[in-house]
Write an enzyme that holds these catalytic residues in place. Sequence first.
Site, PDB file in Angstrom:
ATOM      1  N   TYR A 180     -18.537  29.332 -22.488  1.00 64.23           N
ATOM      2  CA  TYR A 180     -19.707  28.871 -23.228  1.00 64.23           C
ATOM      3  C   TYR A 180     -19.841  27.349 -23.146  1.00 64.23           C
ATOM      4  O   TYR A 180     -19.138  26.607 -23.815  1.00 64.23           O
ATOM      5  CB  TYR A 180     -19.636  29.299 -24.693  1.00 64.23           C
ATOM      6  N   HIS A 206     -12.350  38.403 -20.924  1.00 68.04           N
ATOM      7  CA  HIS A 206     -13.783  38.141 -20.931  1.00 68.04           C
ATOM      8  C   HIS A 206     -14.473  38.670 -19.671  1.00 68.04           C
ATOM      9  O   HIS A 206     -14.207  38.204 -18.559  1.00 68.04           O
ATOM     10  CB  HIS A 206     -14.023  36.629 -21.053  1.00 68.04           C
TER      11      HIS A 206
END
Length: 332
Positions: free
Chosen positions: A57, A142
Amino acid sequence: MIARARLAATDVLVSRLSFGAAPIAGLFEPVGEEQAYEAVTAAWDAGIRTYDTAPHYGLGVSERRLGEVLRAQPRDSFTLSTKVGRLLVPYDGGGDDLAAGGFAVPATHRRVWDFSADGIRRSIEGSLERLGLDHIDIVYLHDPDEHEEWALREGYPALERLRAEGVVGAIGAGMNQAEMLTRFLTDTDTDVVLAAGRYTLLDQIALEALLPAAAARGRSVVAAAVYNSGILAEPRTGATYNYTTAPDALLTRARRIRHLAERHGTTLRAAALAFPLAHPAVASVLVGMRSAAQVRDTAEQFARPVPDDFWAELKAEGLLGDDVPVPVKEAV
């Protein structure tokens, strides 16, 4: 304070409403330092005590901005999750990250997939440095979609060792699909999976195998992207569903649900937030928020009552299956 739930058989507690920190790193559009700080502070003030981030992110921007606020709070007063699988490698080519990663930040690093044991540890070390914290409560593999065997063969065992060492409290995987997450639940000793967009008012694919597997094994699910990237927040023309323009049929369906919600004195957003928590395996709903105003609105919608009659009519109208769990008020 927003109520909390325990993850599986761990000592880790999560808020029933959690803060997703991807937007404060400039997801799709710029977010300034002050706006990000105010968003996280507003989440704290609203009683949210669980925060989710990832190196991906904003190329570490999310972790740095989140840590700036959380470092001022007692470490045992909140729960933090981050993710592994992408290492950040310094890059001096200039430009921004919008095309490569979807974040409006300078392209200071490149992402390199790495689900090796060494890569997992290096990723956690980098996250701790950016966050400025001494430990992480939950670590997810992830998006291992294209690296399934690598993640299961090397990444997951590395997390299991870190859990045994007490470095992390709970481990799992976070993805935008249900099938591989179900495999993590059935083939490993995963504590929790983060399922983005797969258990919502418009998509209950997780009910087919993922949620039953979690319930059967006493594991937990965090339901993320409960607005399906926008359509269930505001089903306007051009609204997005899973980050692309929503098909007309889904837009019509979302508008029908909104109409019923308003007729019963509530809102589509309140219903979208309440719905996943009716399943006993779902510990928390995770919502990405980019401003203090969004945080306050989300907390208000989360606390807003959704009448039993609304859920009954939703099923009667064929907008939810008869076997889908819905919230039921406890008898007084």
